[in-house]
Design a protein around this motif. Structure first.
Motif, PDB file in Angstrom:
ATOM      1  N   ARG A  49      19.217   0.459  50.729  1.00 34.09           N
ATOM      2  CA  ARG A  49      20.102   1.547  51.152  1.00 34.09           C
ATOM      3  C   ARG A  49      21.433   0.999  51.653  1.00 34.09           C
ATOM      4  O   ARG A  49      21.453   0.055  52.438  1.00 34.09           O
ATOM      5  N   ILE A  50      22.534   1.601  51.231  1.00 35.93           N
ATOM      6  CA  ILE A  50      23.828   1.276  51.822  1.00 35.93           C
ATOM      7  C   ILE A  50      24.295   2.381  52.771  1.00 35.93           C
ATOM      8  O   ILE A  50      25.201   2.173  53.570  1.00 35.93           O
ATOM      9  N   ALA A  51      23.675   3.552  52.679  1.00 31.66           N
ATOM     10  CA  ALA A  51      23.976   4.667  53.582  1.00 31.66           C
ATOM     11  C   ALA A  51      22.888   5.715  53.406  1.00 31.66           C
ATOM     12  O   ALA A  51      22.220   5.767  52.373  1.00 31.66           O
ATOM     13  N   LEU A  52      22.737   6.548  54.430  1.00 27.66           N
ATOM     14  CA  LEU A  52      21.823   7.684  54.351  1.00 27.66           C
ATOM     15  C   LEU A  52      22.641   8.960  54.220  1.00 27.66           C
ATOM     16  O   LEU A  52      23.785   9.036  54.674  1.00 27.66           O
ATOM     17  N   ARG A  53      22.051   9.961  53.613  1.00 30.33           N
ATOM     18  CA  ARG A  53      22.747  11.227  53.364  1.00 30.33           C
ATOM     19  C   ARG A  53      21.996  12.327  54.084  1.00 30.33           C
ATOM     20  O   ARG A  53      20.772  12.435  53.991  1.00 30.33           O
ATOM     21  N   ASP A  54      22.734  13.154  54.804  1.00 30.08           N
ATOM     22  CA  ASP A  54      22.136  14.303  55.492  1.00 30.08           C
ATOM     23  C   ASP A  54      22.079  15.478  54.522  1.00 30.08           C
ATOM     24  O   ASP A  54      23.125  16.048  54.171  1.00 30.08           O
ATOM     25  N   PRO A  55      20.886  15.857  54.059  1.00 24.67           N
ATOM     26  CA  PRO A  55      20.778  16.910  53.028  1.00 24.67           C
ATOM     27  C   PRO A  55      21.467  18.232  53.383  1.00 24.67           C
ATOM     28  O   PRO A  55      22.091  18.841  52.504  1.00 24.67           O
ATOM     29  N   PRO A  56      21.396  18.716  54.648  1.00 26.30           N
ATOM     30  CA  PRO A  56      22.022  20.024  54.904  1.00 26.30           C
ATOM     31  C   PRO A  56      23.523  20.029  54.658  1.00 26.30           C
ATOM     32  O   PRO A  56      24.075  21.019  54.167  1.00 26.30           O
ATOM     33  N   THR A  57      24.196  18.928  54.989  1.00 26.86           N
ATOM     34  CA  THR A  57      25.660  18.891  54.878  1.00 26.86           C
ATOM     35  C   THR A  57      26.139  18.086  53.677  1.00 26.86           C
ATOM     36  O   THR A  57      27.282  18.256  53.241  1.00 26.86           O
ATOM     37  N   GLY A  58      25.306  17.190  53.181  1.00 29.53           N
ATOM     38  CA  GLY A  58      25.724  16.292  52.110  1.00 29.53           C
ATOM     39  C   GLY A  58      26.543  15.117  52.593  1.00 29.53           C
ATOM     40  O   GLY A  58      26.972  14.276  51.799  1.00 29.53           O
TER      41      GLY A  58
END
Length: 280
Positions: A49-58
């Motif tokens: 992983r280089i970053a995580l993504r918050d599904p509600p906001t993208g």
């Protein structure tokens, strides 16, 4: 205490100072007229992983512990050797929204004044040029490059919205077309920047730019920090996304260092790679 690294490869293991470890690579001397030296860097977890993504906001975010002070120092040393920094519209939008810090200047804080002096001592301009790669050309222009006297170039593809191209040209910015579609193509961008006398190009971009630089075989070196932790998460970013690279993804390890002072005593590797020649 001065941060130290253990060099594991090449040669016999050796203890070295972290400060100056990447400046010693002298990347600004590796390019030549019309043939720039192009390099990129990423920080990744052991599970890629280089970053995580918050599904509600993208929205994307860097997890705590993925980036360390030691890694950031080496990031700044890579910046210090660049004739130009290539960023993208997404970064400028995040910068304007306060989600990311401004990293487009070198040596502007007391702790990094040595890097500004290093540029002077090595014949580089006080600040690198800034190249903004964007397909949509829809981004806010930060004021920091103008305040620091940086040259700003907007790069896009021939299929970009004509009204946005005209907008940036009316605003006084140089707009170069580097690609047949809407997006920037790596080979075309490097040729255009090389023709403008830029010899060392540092990519502060994401997976798509890395992909096109590799496919067009214009990436010279990849720096990778691997944090010794597993992040998990169901929505995340990795270094690449899209079709298989095939032989364009073949890399040779040039050096590997171990950092014992990483966060949480977990440690991290600092490595850099160079693409192998195309197979005949």
């Amino acid at each position: 205490m001065t941060a130290r690294l253990l060099r594991l490869y090449p040669g016999v293991p050796e203890d070295i100072a972290l400060s100056g470890a990447y400046l010693a690579h002298r990347l600004h001397e590796k390019g030549s007229a019309g043939v720039p030296f192009v390099y990129a860097s990423f920080v990744a977890s052991l599970d890629g992983r280089i970053a995580l993504r918050d599904p509600p906001t993208g929205e994307s975010r860097l997890p705590a512990g993925l980036v360390s002070g030691n890694d950031f120092r080496l990031f700044l040393e890579l910046q210090a050797q660049a004739d130009c920094l290539v960023t993208h519209g997404g970064y400028l939008r995040d910068l304007a929204a306060g989600r990311l810090d401004d990293v487009l200047q070198i040596g502007t804080q007391a702790a990094t004044e040595d890097l500004a002096q290093w540029r002077v001592d090595n014949g580089l301009s006080p600040q690198p040029a800034v190249v903004i790669a964007s397909a949509s050309l829809d981004f806010p222009m930060p004021d920091s490059p103008a305040r620091h006297g940086q040259r700003v170039i907007v790069a896009t593809g021939a299929g970009a919205p004509a009204e946005r191209v005209a907008h940036w040209r009316r605003a006084g910015y140089e707009v170069l077309l580097a690609g047949a579609g809407a997006s920037v193509d790596g080979g075309a961008l490097v040729r255009e920047l090389g023709s403008r006398g830029l010899r060392s190009i540092y990519l502060l971009t994401g997976p798509r730019m890395l992909d096109t630089m590799l496919r067009d075989r214009v990436l010279s070196r990849l720096y990778l920090t691997t944090a010794h932790r597993l992040l998990g998460g169901e929505s995340f970013h990795t270094m690449l996304s899209g079709p298989e690279l095939g032989n364009a993804g073949r890399l040779r390890l040039c050096a590997l260092h171990y950092d014992v002072g990483a966060p949480d005593d977990a440690g991290q590797f600092f490595a850099h790679f160079e693409p192998l020649p195309a197979l005949s």
